[in-house]
Design a protein around this motif. Structure first.
Motif, PDB file in Angstrom:
ATOM      1  N   ALA A 286      12.837  -5.136  40.554  1.00  0.00           N
ATOM      2  CA  ALA A 286      13.941  -4.516  39.828  1.00  0.00           C
ATOM      3  C   ALA A 286      13.500  -4.164  38.421  1.00  0.00           C
ATOM      4  CB  ALA A 286      15.125  -5.465  39.781  1.00  0.00           C
ATOM      5  N   LYS A 287      14.116  -3.125  37.915  1.00  0.00           N
ATOM      6  CA  LYS A 287      13.962  -2.818  36.500  1.00  0.00           C
ATOM      7  C   LYS A 287      15.167  -3.423  35.791  1.00  0.00           C
ATOM      8  CE  LYS A 287      11.175   1.348  36.437  1.00  0.00           C
ATOM      9  NZ  LYS A 287      11.181   2.810  36.403  1.00  0.00           N
ATOM     10  N   VAL A 288      14.911  -4.103  34.705  1.00  0.00           N
ATOM     11  CA  VAL A 288      16.002  -4.707  33.937  1.00  0.00           C
ATOM     12  C   VAL A 288      15.842  -4.277  32.487  1.00  0.00           C
ATOM     13  CG1 VAL A 288      17.117  -6.864  33.267  1.00  0.00           C
ATOM     14  CG2 VAL A 288      15.958  -6.706  35.482  1.00  0.00           C
ATOM     15  N   ARG A 289      16.965  -3.900  31.862  1.00  0.00           N
ATOM     16  CA  ARG A 289      16.888  -3.458  30.474  1.00  0.00           C
ATOM     17  C   ARG A 289      17.516  -4.495  29.550  1.00  0.00           C
ATOM     18  NH1 ARG A 289      17.091   0.981  33.601  1.00  0.00           N
ATOM     19  NH2 ARG A 289      19.343   0.880  33.918  1.00  0.00           N
ATOM     20  N   PHE A 290      16.786  -4.847  28.516  1.00  0.00           N
ATOM     21  CA  PHE A 290      17.245  -5.792  27.507  1.00  0.00           C
ATOM     22  C   PHE A 290      17.585  -4.994  26.250  1.00  0.00           C
ATOM     23  CE2 PHE A 290      15.954 -10.141  29.002  1.00  0.00           C
ATOM     24  CZ  PHE A 290      15.443  -9.774  30.232  1.00  0.00           C
ATOM     25  N   PRO A 291      18.891  -4.875  25.927  1.00  0.00           N
ATOM     26  CA  PRO A 291      19.273  -4.087  24.747  1.00  0.00           C
ATOM     27  C   PRO A 291      18.785  -4.745  23.465  1.00  0.00           C
ATOM     28  CG  PRO A 291      21.171  -4.607  26.147  1.00  0.00           C
ATOM     29  CD  PRO A 291      20.046  -5.447  26.619  1.00  0.00           C
ATOM     30  N   ILE A 292      18.457  -3.908  22.477  1.00  0.00           N
ATOM     31  CA  ILE A 292      18.099  -4.431  21.168  1.00  0.00           C
ATOM     32  C   ILE A 292      19.306  -4.236  20.259  1.00  0.00           C
ATOM     33  CG2 ILE A 292      16.504  -4.234  19.224  1.00  0.00           C
ATOM     34  CD1 ILE A 292      14.529  -3.008  21.304  1.00  0.00           C
ATOM     35  N   PRO A 293      19.854  -5.314  19.756  1.00  0.00           N
ATOM     36  CA  PRO A 293      21.084  -5.215  18.958  1.00  0.00           C
ATOM     37  C   PRO A 293      20.934  -4.243  17.793  1.00  0.00           C
ATOM     38  CG  PRO A 293      20.489  -7.498  19.343  1.00  0.00           C
ATOM     39  CD  PRO A 293      19.349  -6.673  19.820  1.00  0.00           C
ATOM     40  N   ASP A 294      21.994  -3.584  17.471  1.00  0.00           N
ATOM     41  CA  ASP A 294      22.066  -2.656  16.333  1.00  0.00           C
ATOM     42  C   ASP A 294      21.218  -1.398  16.521  1.00  0.00           C
ATOM     43  OD1 ASP A 294      23.637  -4.658  15.208  1.00  0.00           O
ATOM     44  OD2 ASP A 294      21.831  -5.626  14.368  1.00  0.00           O
TER      45      ASP A 294
END
Length: 927
Positions: A286-294
Motif C-alpha cells: 500500500a501507499k500511505v501518505r503522512f501529511p506534514i502539518p502547516d
RNA sequence: GCCUAGGUGGUGGAACUGGUAGACACGCAGGACUUAAAAUCCUGUGACCCUCAAAGGUCGUGCGGGUUCGAUUCCCGCUCUAGGUACCA
C-alpha cells in the motif's frame, strides 16, 4: 580407403555453400520450426571451444526437424555494435567498422568449419545501416506511443492528443512520469506547441527525462541497471556512480505486469524465470501518505505491511529524497547537509559493503500519522533507497529489523503491534497473533486488518492498495560512438523525430572516438552534422541491446526495404520455437526482447505475446589448465628443471601454466614444451615412468591461463564431426563442464567404425543389398527410436552413447547391408553431417539430399512391431531393458506369464532366469 | 540471509513416470597382430568376502530418518558445491 576427415569435410562444406543447400524459404505447405542461437558479438579473440556448444545443439535440432518434415529457419548473424571495437578504435584510430568486419570474417570462417546448416542468405549484422534503419524505426514507434493501462496495450500518441483535446488527462490511466499534473481539454487546447510536447514527453514510451543514472567515468557513458554488477561496470569492472543527467529511457515498467505474466506461458529453465521474476520484483502493498502539518505536502511511503502502521514511530527518507532541504529545520540543517554529502560521496560499492553500521540524521521536521494523528519524526538514512518505492519508508521498529536497529541506535520508540511478537532482542515480523496498540484493528487477524486499514486510508484520501515493481525504466542513451544514432533532432530544446524518409540516420564520420573537449559524446565531433542543415541531432547512441531486441524478426525477411519484416513472413514464421543461449542474458537481452516483442504486438505487427517459446541455457565450458612444476632452489629462484606431478612433493616447486595444446592425457610433449617459450629451450625433466605428468585445475577459459582450446585445432586433428559429437558427448547440454580432450579418442574411434561398416578389411567399399536379419533390424530400430526420443528432450549425450552401442552391434554382426546402413546415416546426419554426406553420396544418392530432404526414417513403417518387444518388468508400468522404449502389450504378456508360471522359460528369444513375484504380482523378470 | 539447481566408480556421465544402480566412453590391467611402435581387435575393471574354478554372498548413489514388497528416484531434517540475488520497506 581410410576415413580422411580433412578432405571429406572441406569437400562437403564447399558443396553446401556453392549449392546453397541450406537456403530456406517460407513454405505454407509445410509446418515451420524456428531454431535460433543467441547471435555472438564478434570479438577479436575468435571462437574458443566453448562457444559452439549451443550452436551444435541447435544445429542438431534443426537438421533433425528437417528430417521430420519441418520447414526449419535456422539463421545466424552478428550483434556487431559494441564496446570492444570502440575501445580498440580509441587506441588505434582504426574505424570500428573495419575491425568488426575483420572479426566477422574470422567468425564466419570458424563457424563454417564446424559444418552448421545456417542459411547464410539471412545473415544479419546489427551495425549495418540496412539493419539499424529498422532499429531506429522501432525507436520512432516507441517515441510515438504511450501505454494505456485501461486497454493494457501501447497506443498511438495521436490518440492521446485527441483525448487530451477532448477531455484532458483526468480519465487517462497511462504509464507516465510521476510528476503529471491533471488538466482539462480547455487547458490543453490553449497550450503552445512546445508546452504540449513537454507534456507528451512524459507519456511517450521512449522519453527524455532528467534522471539519476549509473555513470561510468572510465567508459565515459551511462549504463543500464543490468549492465552494472556489484556496483561496477559489467564490461571492464570500472566504478559506477549515481549522476543526474538528461537521458533517453524506455518505459519498460509499463509492461511490468505483462512481462511477469508472460513467464507463466513460456517453457524456460526455472532458474531463468526466477531471475526475471526477481528482477521485475513485484510486491503487493500500500501507499500511505503522512501529511506534514502547516503545509499541503504529504510524504508518501510504500509498505508491504500496512497492518503494522500503528507501530510506525518515525519516517525515514532516502538521502536523495527531493524534499529534504525544504523539510529540514534551521537547527538541523548543518547535520543533514553533512549527512547528504557523505552519502552522495559513497559509491554504490561502499554502500553495499557496509550494511552493518547504522547511520542517519534527524531533519527536525515531523509528519502526522495518518490514523492516530500523532507527531512522527522525519529522519534520513542511506538504508532507504531513492530508487525503490517512493524513496521513503514508515519505520516500524517492532516489525522490521533495519528499523529496529535504527530505533535502538537513535533511541526512538519501539511499539509492539501483536500479542504474538517477541521484540526483546530483535524485530519480529510475524503475522500471527492478535493486534495490540492498534486502535481500529485491535484483536483482528492479518487479512481482516489489511482490508480494514486500506479502506479507512482510502476514505481519508491518505493511502491505497498498490503494487510496486522493483524494475526501473531502461536507460536508452549511451555516450558512445559505435552504436545506432538516435533518430531525433532538437528544436527549441525539445526532441522531435526525423522524417521516416530520412532513415537510416547514418553514423557520421568522426576524427576521434573520444568525447569532445566540452564533454559531449563522440558524435559531437561530427562536422556539419545537422538535421536539414539546421537542427542539432541527438548526440548519444543506442545501447548494445537495442539491435538484439528484435533481430529474430529480421531473420524472417532480412532484405526487406519496406518494413522490418513483411507481414507474410511474420505470419508464417511467427515466433522462435527453440532459443539456445547463455543464462547471462536473463535480465538484459531476454527481458528487453520480450518488451519489444509485446510492444510490436500492440502495434499490430504480429500476434505473439512471447517471442521465445522454448529456451535452453547451454552450460559454460570451462578450461582445464595444465601445470608443470619448476624446481626452485634455496633462494627461491626458479631453476630450469621440471619435476613430474607425482614426484613434485619431494622438491620445492612452483607451478607454471603450460599450454594445454602440448599436453595430452596429462602427459607433456617435451619437445613442444621446449619450444613453448625460449626460456624452456634447455629445460631438464625429472620423469616418472618415462613420462612427464602435468597437474591440472579447472578454471575459466582464458588466454592468460593457456587453457584456451581453439576449435580449429580440434577440427584439424580429429575433424568437425568428431568435435560436434564430442561436445555433445561431454555431458548434459545445460550443465557447466570443464573441457578436456580425454574422451575425444573414443568419439573419433566411433566415427571411424561407422566408416568401417561400409568398407571391407582392405578398405574397399563393400555394401551389400542382402536382406537384413532380425538382429540387425533390431539394432537399427533401437537407435532410430532413441535418437528421436533424445532430441525431443534435448538429451544429446545419451543418444551419442546409443549410436556407439548400435555401431558396435552392427560391427559385431558384420552388417554391411544397405537396408540397415542407409537409415543409420540419416539419423546420424544431424550429429555428424560430413561423414554421412560422403557415405550417402557413395551409396548413389544425389549429393546434399540427406540434409535437405524429408526422409521417412522416422515414420512408422520403419518400426517393426511385436517381435522386438520383450517385457522385462511388469508392474503397472513397463521397463524395457532389452529394447528401449517400444510399446508392448502389457496385459497380454502378463496373462501369458501368469498362465504358464511354471513353464515360462523364454520370452521372445530371451531366456527367463527368474520371475520375481511380490504379493502375487509379477514385479520383474530377470532375463 | 533469500531463491534456484545439484551431490552416483579412478574420471566424464547413464538409469525417461519408484522395479537387475554404474549404460556408453575415458583411464587402467592383461592378451592378439607387429622385428618394434602407432593404429586396430579381444578380455577384465564399484568395494569387500568366499572359491582352484564355476558359482555365491555382503555393502554401496553426500549424511540421518521415514513411506514402500522394493528408493539414486517420493517425504522430513541436515550438510556440502555451483549459479543468481540482496539494506527492495
Amino acid at each position: 580407403m581410410v576415413y580422411n576427415h580433412q578432405d571429406i569435410e572441406k569437400k562437403w562444406q564447399r558443396f553446401w555453400a556453392e549449392n546453397d543447400i541450406y537456403r530456406t524459404e517460407a513454405d505454407p505447405s509445410k509446418p515451420k520450426y524456428y531454431v535460433l542461437d543467441m547471435f555472438p558479438y564478434p570479438s577479436g579473440a575468435g571462437l574458443h571451444v566453448g562457444h559452439p556448444l549451443g550452436y551444435i545443439a541447435s544445429d542438431i535440432v534443426s537438421r533433425y526437424k528437417r528430417l521430420k518434415g519441418f520447414n526449419v529457419l535456422h539463421p545466424m548473424g552478428y550483434d556487431s555494435f559494441g564496446l570492444p571495437a570502440e575501445q580498440y578504435a580509441i587506441q588505434t584510430g582504426q574505424h570500428p567498422a573495419v575491425t568488426t568486419e575483420e572479426n566477422i570474417n574470422r567468425y564466419k570462417e570458424q563457424l563454417d568449419r564446424i559444418g552448421f546448416s545456417y542459411d547464410w542468405n539471412r545473415e544479419v549484422r546489427t551495425s549495418s545501416p540496412q539493419y539499424y534503419k529498422w532499429t531506429q524505426w522501432i525507436f520512432m514507434q516507441l517515441f510515438n506511443s504511450w501505454y494505456n493501462h485501461d486497454e493494457d496495450k501501447a497506443e498511438s500518441i495521436d490518440k492521446l492528443i485527441e483525448i487530451f483535446s477532448r477531455e484532458g488527462n483526468k480519465k487517462i490511466n497511462a504509464a507516465c512520469d510521476d510528476d503529471i499534473e491533471l488538466f482539462d481539454a480547455f487547458f490543453w487546447n490553449k497550450l503552445r506547441e512546445e508546452q504540449k510536447q513537454e507534456i507528451l514527453l512524459k507519456y511517450r514510451l521512449a522519453y527524455l527525462k532528467e534522471s539519476t543514472v549509473n555513470w561510468c567515468a572510465q567508459l565515459g557513458t551511462v549504463l543500464a541497471n543490468d549492465e552494472v554488477v556489484n556496483g561496477v561496470s559489467e564490461r571492464g569492472g570500472y566504478p559506477v556512480e549515481q549522476k543526474k543527467m538528461m537521458q533517453w529511457s524506455l518505459r519498460i515498467t509499463a509492461y511490468a505486469e505483462r512481462l511477469l505474466q508472460g513467464l507463466n506461458e513460456v517453457d524456460w529453465p526455472e532458474p531463468l524465470i526466477e531471475m526475471q521474476r526477481n528482477w521485475i520484483g513485484r510486491s503487493e502493498g500500500a501507499k500511505v501518505r503522512f501529511p506534514i502539518p502547516d503545509t499541503d505536502k504529504k510524504i508518501e511511503v510504500f509498505t508491504t505491511r500496512v497492518d503494522t502502521i500503528y507501530g510506525a514511530s518515525f519516517l525515514v527518507l532516502a538521502p536523495e529524497h527531493e524534499w529534504i532541504s525544504q523539510l529540514t529545520t534551521i537547527s538541523q540543517k548543518e547535520e543533514i547537509e553533512a549527512y547528504v554529502a557523505a552519502a552522495g560521496k559513497k559509491s554504490e560499492l561502499d554502500r553495499m559493503a557496509d550494511t552493518k553500521t547504522v547511520s542517519g540524521a534527524f531533519t527536525g521536521a515531523y509528519a502526522e500519522h495518518p490514523l492516530t494523528g500523532k507527531r512522527v519524526p522525519i529522519w534520513i538514512s542511506d538504508y532507504v533507497l531513492a530508487s525503490y518505492g517512493t524513496g521513503a519508508v514508515m519505520a516500524v521498529p517492532s516489525g522490521d529489523q533495519r528499523d529496529y536497529l535504527f530505533a535502538k541506535h537513535f533511541d526512538l520508540p519501539i511499539v509492539a503491534i501483536s500479542d504474538a511478537q517477541d521484540i526483546s532482542e530483535q524485530a519480529d515480523d510475524t503475522k500471527k497473533g492478535k493486534y495490540i496498540n492498534s486502535d481500529i484493528i485491535n484483536g483482528m487477524s492479518y487479512q481482516k486488518a489489511v482490508a480494514t486499514l486500506v479502506s479507512t486510508l482510502e476514505e481519508k484520501g491518505l493511502g491505497e492498495a498498490t503494487i510496486n515493481y522493483r524494475m526501473r525504466d531502461a536507460i536508452f542513451g549511451r555516450q558512445r560512438y559505435w552504436g545506432e544514432p538516435v533518430p531525433v533532432y532538437f528544436k527549441n530544446n525539445l526532441p522531435y523525430l526525423i522524417d521516416e524518409k530520412d532513415l537510416p540516420l547514418l553514423l557520421p564520420e568522426v576524427d576521434k572516438y573520444l568525447p569532445t573537449e566540452s564533454g559531449e559524446p563522440p558524435l559531437g565531433r561530427a562536422e556539419n552534422w545537422k538535421y536539414k542543415g539546421e537542427f542539432e541531432y541527438e548526440k548519444s547512441t543506442m545501447p548494445g541491446w537495442a539491435g538484439s531486441s528484435w533481430y529474430w524478426f529480421r531473420y524472417m525477411d532480412p532484405k526487406n526495404t519496406e518494413s522490418f519484416a513483411s507481414e507474410e513472413a511474420i505470419k508464417y514464421w511467427k515466433d522462435v520455437d527453440l532459443y539456445i543461449g547463455g543464462s547471462e542474458h536473463a535480465t538484459g537481452h531476454l527481458l528487453y526482447s520480450r518488451f519489444w516483442n509485446k510492444f510490436l504486438k500492440d502495434l499490430g505487427f504480429h500476434n505473439e505475446e512471447e517471442p521465445f517459446k522454448k529456451l535452453i541455457n547451454q552450460g559454460m565450458i570451462q578450461g582445464v589448465s595444465s601445470f608443470v612444476y619448476r624446481i626452485v632452489d634455496e633462494e627461491g629462484v626458479g631453476t630450469n628443471k621440471f619435476v613430474s606431478f607425482g614426484l613434485k612433493d619431494q622438491y620445492r616447486t612452483t607451478p607454471i601454466h603450460v599450454d594445454v595444446n602440448i599436453v595430452h592425457h596429462d602427459k607433456l610433449d617435451l619437445e613442444k614444451f621446449k619450444n613453448f617459450r625460449p626460456e624452456f629451450k634447455e629445460a631438464e625433466f625429472i620423469l616418472e615412468g618415462g613420462e612427464y605428468i602435468c597437474g591440472h585445475e579447472v578454471e575459466k577459459m582464458s588466454k592468460s591461463k593457456y587453457n584456451v582450446v581453439n576449435p580449429d585445432d580440434i577440427i584439424e586433428q580429429y575433424g568437425a564431426d568428431t568435435l560436434r559429437v564430442y561436445e555433445m558427448f561431454l555431458g548434459p547440454l545445460e550443465q557447466a563442464k570443464p573441457w578436456n580432450t580425454n574422451g575425444i579418442d573414443g568419439v573419433n574411434r566411433f566415427l571411424r567404425r561407422v566408416w568401417a561398416l561400409f568398407h571391407d578389411q582392405d578398405g574397399k567399399w563393400a555394401v551389400s543389398d542382402a536382406e537384413p536379419t532380425k538382429q540387425e533390424m533390431k539394432s537399427l530400430h533401437k537407435i532410430i527410436h532413441k535418437v528421436e526420443e533424445d532430441i525431443e528432450r534435448f538429451s544429446f549425450n545419451t543418444s551419442v552413447s546409443a549410436f556407439m552401442i548400435c555401431v558396435n552391434e552392427l560391427t559385431e554382426q558384420k552388417c554391411n547391408k544397405r537396408a540397415i546402413l542407409e537409415p543409420l546415416l540419416v539419423v546420424l546426419q544431424p550429429y555428424a553431417p560430413h561423414i554421412t554426406e560422403e557415405l550417402w553420396a557413395k551409396l548413389g544418392h544425389e549429393p546434399g539430399t540427406i540434409s535437405q530432404a524429408v526422409y521417412p526414417v522416422f515414420e512408422s513403417k520403419y518400426l517393426v512391431e511385436d517381435e522386438f518387444n520383450y517385457p522385462v518388468s511388469i508392474n503397472g508400468k513397463l521397463r524395457t531393458n532389452i529394447l528401449m522404449g517400444l510399446d508392448w502389450d502389457q496385459q497380454k504378456v502378463e496373462e501369458t506369464v501368469l498362465a504358464n508360471k511354471d513353464i515360462v522359460k523364454h520370452i521372445g528369444d530371451k531366456k527367463v532366469k527368474k520371475i520375481i513375484f511380490v504379493k502375487g504380482r509379477i514385479v520383474n523378470l530377470v532375463v
